[in-house]
Every structure is written in structure tokens, then in C-alpha cells.
Design an enzyme around this catalytic site. Structure first.
Site, short mmCIF file in Angstrom:
data_model
loop_
_atom_site.label_atom_id
_atom_site.label_comp_id
_atom_site.label_asym_id
_atom_site.label_seq_id
_atom_site.Cartn_x
_atom_site.Cartn_y
_atom_site.Cartn_z
N PHE A 89 4.11 9.20 0.16
CA PHE A 89 3.25 9.76 1.20
C PHE A 89 4.03 10.75 2.07
CE2 PHE A 89 1.00 6.10 -0.23
CZ PHE A 89 -0.35 6.38 -0.04
N GLY A 90 4.88 11.53 1.41
CA GLY A 90 5.62 12.57 2.12
C GLY A 90 4.71 13.61 2.74
N ASP A 91 3.53 13.83 2.14
CA ASP A 91 2.59 14.82 2.67
C ASP A 91 1.92 14.35 3.95
OD1 ASP A 91 1.44 12.92 0.80
OD2 ASP A 91 -0.46 13.99 1.04
N VAL A 122 -7.58 -0.64 -1.11
CA VAL A 122 -8.18 -0.58 -2.44
C VAL A 122 -9.13 -1.75 -2.65
CG1 VAL A 122 -7.69 -0.70 -4.92
CG2 VAL A 122 -6.21 0.64 -3.41
N ASN A 123 -8.74 -2.91 -2.16
CA ASN A 123 -9.51 -4.13 -2.39
C ASN A 123 -10.60 -4.32 -1.34
OD1 ASN A 123 -10.36 -6.66 -3.18
ND2 ASN A 123 -8.60 -7.74 -2.38
N THR A 124 -10.23 -4.20 -0.06
CA THR A 124 -11.15 -4.53 1.02
C THR A 124 -11.89 -3.34 1.61
OG1 THR A 124 -9.44 -4.24 2.72
CG2 THR A 124 -9.61 -6.42 1.67
N GLY A 164 -4.44 -4.38 -4.49
CA GLY A 164 -4.84 -3.42 -5.52
C GLY A 164 -3.90 -2.24 -5.59
N ASP A 181 0.82 -1.22 0.00
CA ASP A 181 0.00 0.00 0.00
C ASP A 181 0.85 1.26 0.00
OD1 ASP A 181 -2.41 -1.52 0.18
OD2 ASP A 181 -2.02 -1.79 2.32
N ARG A 216 -10.81 -1.78 4.07
CA ARG A 216 -10.48 -1.76 5.50
C ARG A 216 -9.55 -0.59 5.83
NH1 ARG A 216 -8.40 -7.84 6.69
NH2 ARG A 216 -7.25 -7.39 4.76
#
Length: 337
Positions: free
Chosen positions: A285-287, A252-254, A42, A13, A256
Site C-alpha cells: 500500500f505504498g500508493d 474482504v469478509n465483513t 480473507g 489486511d 467493515r
């Protein structure tokens, strides 16, 4: 520039799909090939328009109009998901599936959804991948070449990937799935793993690419790692803290809620680098680490906190950070070095 592999350092992820799409556009890649287990993971990419693209079977390299996409022979194929992505993305004319891919059936999915060990203890997505893989190992699974509906898309993907990679002016990108620390035979977290390995070597094997064609390994490192399902997560934040900071993520998939860590575990990062041999790092994901970075596209926006993390990641991995992801949109990226 014959071939590059995109691999996740930790638990997935991390934005491998965005990296694949970004690099496919940057280099006008000839072919992007999906490696990994199958449709149990995903990828998502947000376009400049704000449209969110989600995929589970095909690599996101198709977002470059000149890139063909394929599913490697070591990847499980769910014919329903494959057909859905061809239709949604309008790429039937440039998509391939290796004729030797094992097929996920409705029976595989039903068996996993009724398996309390997978569902409750392991925290599996229960998408049929483990049972299909087991049937393949036992040599009783069907293959892509056994399904008439897949016949128009069948190819020897290994031969095609090696043919293209043998040229000097065309690039093959291999998009791995999940993350190194979810590897079945390499993670210390068993049974909280996936059903195969998720390393550079595993990705090459999934595609059948000769290692001599490999020129770059882009290891994706998530600035604030996440994990879905059970298993240890060093420096884990509480769900309430994640929500308070406005950095909640969902699978993306679950769908959760992803568990999220406040910092990187550099012992694990060094181990991941040892296994994967990265030549470049994409820090993503630096932000989430510094909200002021969100959407930035120039180096001037990088603050001291993020610069410190970049230096630490480079020291732990022995590879330069060449891409810094700053937000959800495909062009929210800063190139370094």
C-alpha cells in the site's frame, strides 16, 4: 528454493494474498498452502483486467496455472466456502485439503453470532472459527475425512509439502493469515485477538512443514497499517480523514470499514521482526502513503517519502525491502534489490 512463508507483521489486511499470487507466478511455485486459523480472514487480488478475486479458504497461489493449492491440517475448513472457491476459480483438479482439518459447522457459526462477548467486545467476524477451534481442542469436532463431499480432495498435505520442499527445483509457498499482533498468545491486546498465533512458527506448524526446508520468510508490512474490530491502533486516523484522503478500505469478509493509521509503530515492527525472523520485507500500500506512486512498476517512481519509509522499515526489521506494492492490480509491484 524449497519453502517460503508469507507472514503479516501487524494486524492483517496487508496484501499477503497478492504477495502469494505474485511470488507463485514469479517462481512458478509447485504448491501454495494456506496456514492460519480458517475462514475468518480473507484475501483479495485485482487482476490486470480489473477483476477482483476474493478468497477465504484457499491460498491465492492458484493464480499461477502451474501451482497446486492446499489447506494445511492446522487450518479450519468450512466445506461450503471450500466448495464455492473450487467452483468460482475452476481449480477442483489442483486443490487439496488435509484430511485432519477440523470442520466449521452451521452450529459453530450460529453460536458465535449469538455470542455478545465476541460480537460486541472483541469485534470478531463470528464466522464459527473460534467455536470450531474450541471443539477441536476438546476432541469433539469433525474432521475433513469425516465428510463425504470432501473425500475427492483429501490428502496428507504435510507429507506432500515436505516431499516437494525436499527437492532443489520446486518451491512451496505458505500463505499465513491475519497478523502477528493479533496472535492469541503473543499479542498484548488480548482479548482483541484471533484464536491462535499468526507467526512464522505458527504457519509452519499449521502446515506440518519441517523447519529445515524453510529458506525465506517474507514479512508483509503495510505502509499505513489497518485494523478491523476493536483494540489499540497507534497513530489512528479519523474515519473522516481516511475518506478525505481517498484511502478507505473495507474488509474482504465483513465489509467493515478498516481503521487506518497514519504511520508505522516501529517498536511493534521490531517486535514482529523478532518473532518472525524475516529474510525479506514486502512493503504494501505504498500508493496510500504517496498517491503519485499508484500503479508504478519501476524504481524511478519512488519518491523521497516512500524511500524514507523503506529505510526506516529496513532498520527496524533488519531485513531488506524486496517488494514494494504500488496499487491494487497484481502487477502493480516494484522489485527492489
Amino acid at each position: 528454493m524449497p519453502a517460503s512463508v508469507i507472514v503479516d507483521a501487524l494486524w492483517g489486511d496487508s496484501g499477503k494474498g497478492k504477495a502469494c499470487a505474485y511470488l507463485s507466478r514469479k517462481h512458478d511455485a509447485a504448491l501454495a498452502v494456506r496456514a492460519g486459523i480458517g475462514t475468518n480472514a480473507g484475501a483479495s487480488v485485482t487482476l490486470e483486467s480489473g477483476e477482483l478475486i476474493k478468497a477465504r479458504q484457499l491460498p491465492t497461489g492458484w493464480l499461477n496455472p502451474g501451482t497446486r493449492v492446499a489447506v494445511g491440517s492446522g487450518v479450519l475448513v468450512d466445506p461450503r466456502i471450500f466448495a464455492s472457491e473450487l467452483d468460482r476459480f475452476g481449480i477442483a483438479d489442483r486443490a487439496m485439503v488435509d484430511l485432519r482439518c477440523a470442520v466449521i459447522t452451521e452450529d459453530h457459526i450460529a453460536a458465535e453470532q449469538g455470542d455478545d462477548h465476541l460480537l460486541e467486545r472483541v469485534g470478531s467476524t463470528c464466522t464459527g472459527n473460534g467455536h470450531a477451534r474450541a471443539d477441536f481442542i476438546l476432541r469433539r469436532a469433525r474432521q475433513a475425512r469425516d465428510l463425504p463431499e470432501l473425500e475427492p480432495y483429501l490428502a496428507d498435505v504435510a507429507a506432500e509439502a515436505n516431499r516437494i520442499a525436499a527437492t532443489d527445483d520446486q518451491l512451496v509457498i505458505i500463505e499465513s493469515s491475519q497478523g502477528t499482533m493479533l496472535s492469541l498468545a503473543l499479542s498484548d491486546d488480548y482479548p482483541y485477538t484471533t484464536s491462535g498465533n499468526c507467526t512464522t512458527a505458527a504457519a509452519l506448524n499449521d502446515v506440518g512443514l519441517n523447519w529445515r526446508h524453510l529458506t525465506d520468510v517474507i514479512m508483509v508490512v503495510k505502509a499505513m497499517p489497518t485494523r478491523v474490530g476493536h483494540g489499540p491502533l497507534p497513530y489512528e486516523l479519523s474515519a473522516a480523514e481516511v475518506e478525505r484522503r481517498g484511502i478507505a478500505e473495507y474488509g474482504v469478509n465483513t465489509g467493515r470499514l478498516r481503521r487506518k493509521a497514519a504511520a508505522l509503530d516501529h517498536d511493534l515492527l521490531r517486535y514482529a521482526a523478532m518473532l518472525n525472523g524475516p529474510t525479506q520485507i514486502a512493503l504494501t500500500f505504498g500508493d496510500h502513503l504517496d498517491p503519485r506512486l499508484r500503479g508504478a512498476r519501476t524504481t524511478a517512481a519512488i519518491g523521497p517519502e516512500v524511500r524514507t519509509v523503506i529505510a526506516e522499515v529496513e532498520a527496524s526489521t533488519g531485513a531488506p525491502v524486496t517488494l514494494l506494492d504500488t496499487g491494487p492490480r497484481l502487477a502493480d509491484m516494484i522489485e527492489l534489490g
